[in-house]
Design a protein around this motif. Structure first.
Motif, PDB file in Angstrom:
ATOM      1  N   VAL A 115     -62.192 -73.252  51.855  1.00 29.51           N
ATOM      2  CA  VAL A 115     -63.298 -72.745  51.034  1.00 29.51           C
ATOM      3  C   VAL A 115     -63.328 -73.474  49.693  1.00 29.51           C
ATOM      4  O   VAL A 115     -64.401 -73.848  49.205  1.00 29.51           O
ATOM      5  CB  VAL A 115     -63.196 -71.218  50.850  1.00 29.51           C
ATOM      6  CG1 VAL A 115     -64.159 -70.727  49.781  1.00 29.51           C
ATOM      7  CG2 VAL A 115     -63.460 -70.507  52.172  1.00 29.51           C
ATOM      8  N   ALA A 116     -62.166 -73.693  49.098  1.00 30.22           N
ATOM      9  CA  ALA A 116     -62.116 -74.401  47.809  1.00 30.22           C
ATOM     10  C   ALA A 116     -62.714 -75.799  47.946  1.00 30.22           C
ATOM     11  O   ALA A 116     -63.447 -76.254  47.053  1.00 30.22           O
ATOM     12  CB  ALA A 116     -60.679 -74.478  47.304  1.00 30.22           C
ATOM     13  N   HIS A 117     -62.428 -76.476  49.030  1.00 27.50           N
ATOM     14  CA  HIS A 117     -62.999 -77.809  49.248  1.00 27.50           C
ATOM     15  C   HIS A 117     -64.522 -77.733  49.311  1.00 27.50           C
ATOM     16  O   HIS A 117     -65.221 -78.515  48.658  1.00 27.50           O
ATOM     17  CB  HIS A 117     -62.444 -78.441  50.529  1.00 27.50           C
ATOM     18  CG  HIS A 117     -63.141 -79.709  50.889  1.00 27.50           C
ATOM     19  ND1 HIS A 117     -62.801 -80.913  50.330  1.00 27.50           N
ATOM     20  CD2 HIS A 117     -64.184 -79.958  51.723  1.00 27.50           C
ATOM     21  CE1 HIS A 117     -63.604 -81.856  50.808  1.00 27.50           C
ATOM     22  NE2 HIS A 117     -64.459 -81.294  51.654  1.00 27.50           N
ATOM     23  N   GLU A 118     -65.044 -76.786  50.084  1.00 27.29           N
ATOM     24  CA  GLU A 118     -66.502 -76.650  50.198  1.00 27.29           C
ATOM     25  C   GLU A 118     -67.123 -76.245  48.869  1.00 27.29           C
ATOM     26  O   GLU A 118     -68.201 -76.729  48.505  1.00 27.29           O
ATOM     27  CB  GLU A 118     -66.871 -75.654  51.301  1.00 27.29           C
ATOM     28  CG  GLU A 118     -66.477 -76.108  52.687  1.00 27.29           C
ATOM     29  CD  GLU A 118     -67.013 -77.487  53.069  1.00 27.29           C
ATOM     30  OE1 GLU A 118     -68.160 -77.822  52.686  1.00 27.29           O
ATOM     31  OE2 GLU A 118     -66.292 -78.233  53.740  1.00 27.29           O
ATOM     32  N   LEU A 119     -66.453 -75.393  48.113  1.00 32.70           N
ATOM     33  CA  LEU A 119     -66.959 -75.025  46.787  1.00 32.70           C
ATOM     34  C   LEU A 119     -66.889 -76.211  45.831  1.00 32.70           C
ATOM     35  O   LEU A 119     -67.676 -76.307  44.890  1.00 32.70           O
ATOM     36  CB  LEU A 119     -66.191 -73.828  46.233  1.00 32.70           C
ATOM     37  CG  LEU A 119     -66.451 -72.505  46.945  1.00 32.70           C
ATOM     38  CD1 LEU A 119     -65.577 -71.401  46.353  1.00 32.70           C
ATOM     39  CD2 LEU A 119     -67.920 -72.113  46.890  1.00 32.70           C
ATOM     40  N   GLY A 120     -65.955 -77.115  46.080  1.00 35.62           N
ATOM     41  CA  GLY A 120     -65.921 -78.360  45.309  1.00 35.62           C
ATOM     42  C   GLY A 120     -67.221 -79.127  45.470  1.00 35.62           C
ATOM     43  O   GLY A 120     -67.753 -79.684  44.504  1.00 35.62           O
TER      44      GLY A 120
END
Length: 143
Positions: A115-120
């Motif tokens: 999720v953090a990657h996609e929010l990046g």
């Protein structure tokens, strides 16, 4: 002689008709059981999807706040996603599409990382829309 005695005691049309009527309650019972099982399985599957979606949405909300992302990011579970998880811009919002069942295979740390990657990507898009790279999305996601 034998054929005549069978026909006289058990007429064929009557026997077939009686068999049809005698199995009718059984057929209704089997059909009812099949419908009940299908409905129950559907309810269980729907609850599983809702639980998975709520888990991912909660993770999105926590990490978006931590990364300072003010734009809304909504989670949608889709039957298939060739990337398993991806984010798309929508009108004044973003949609995180996750393949059904995939998030359930991840522990909390793995889900946080994905999720953090996609929010990046969301952060980069809202701050530097022409600099979309996987590396930059990773850097932002690791903040």
């Amino acid at each position: 002689m034998l054929a005549w005695s069978i026909r006289k005691t058990l007429p064929i049309t009557r026997t077939v008709h009686d068999m049809h009527l005698s199995t009718f309650p059984l057929r209704v019972l089997v059909a009812s059981a099949a419908i009940y099982c299908t409905c129950s399985a559907s309810v269980v599957a729907q609850e599983r999807v809702q639980t998975e979606q709520a888990r991912v949405q909660k993770t999105v909300d926590v990490l978006a706040a931590r990364l300072g992302i003010a734009e809304a990011v909504h989670v949608s579970l889709v039957p298939t996603n060739r990337l398993l998880m991806s984010v798309e811009e929508a009108e004044h919002t973003f949609e995180l599409k996750v393949e059904e069942g995939w998030a359930d295979t991840l522990d909390d740390a793995e889900l946080d990382a994905a999720v953090a990657h996609e929010l990046g990507h969301v952060w980069v898009f809202t701050h530097h829309p022409f600099l979309q790279t996987e590396q930059l999305a990773n850097e932002v996601g690791m903040r």
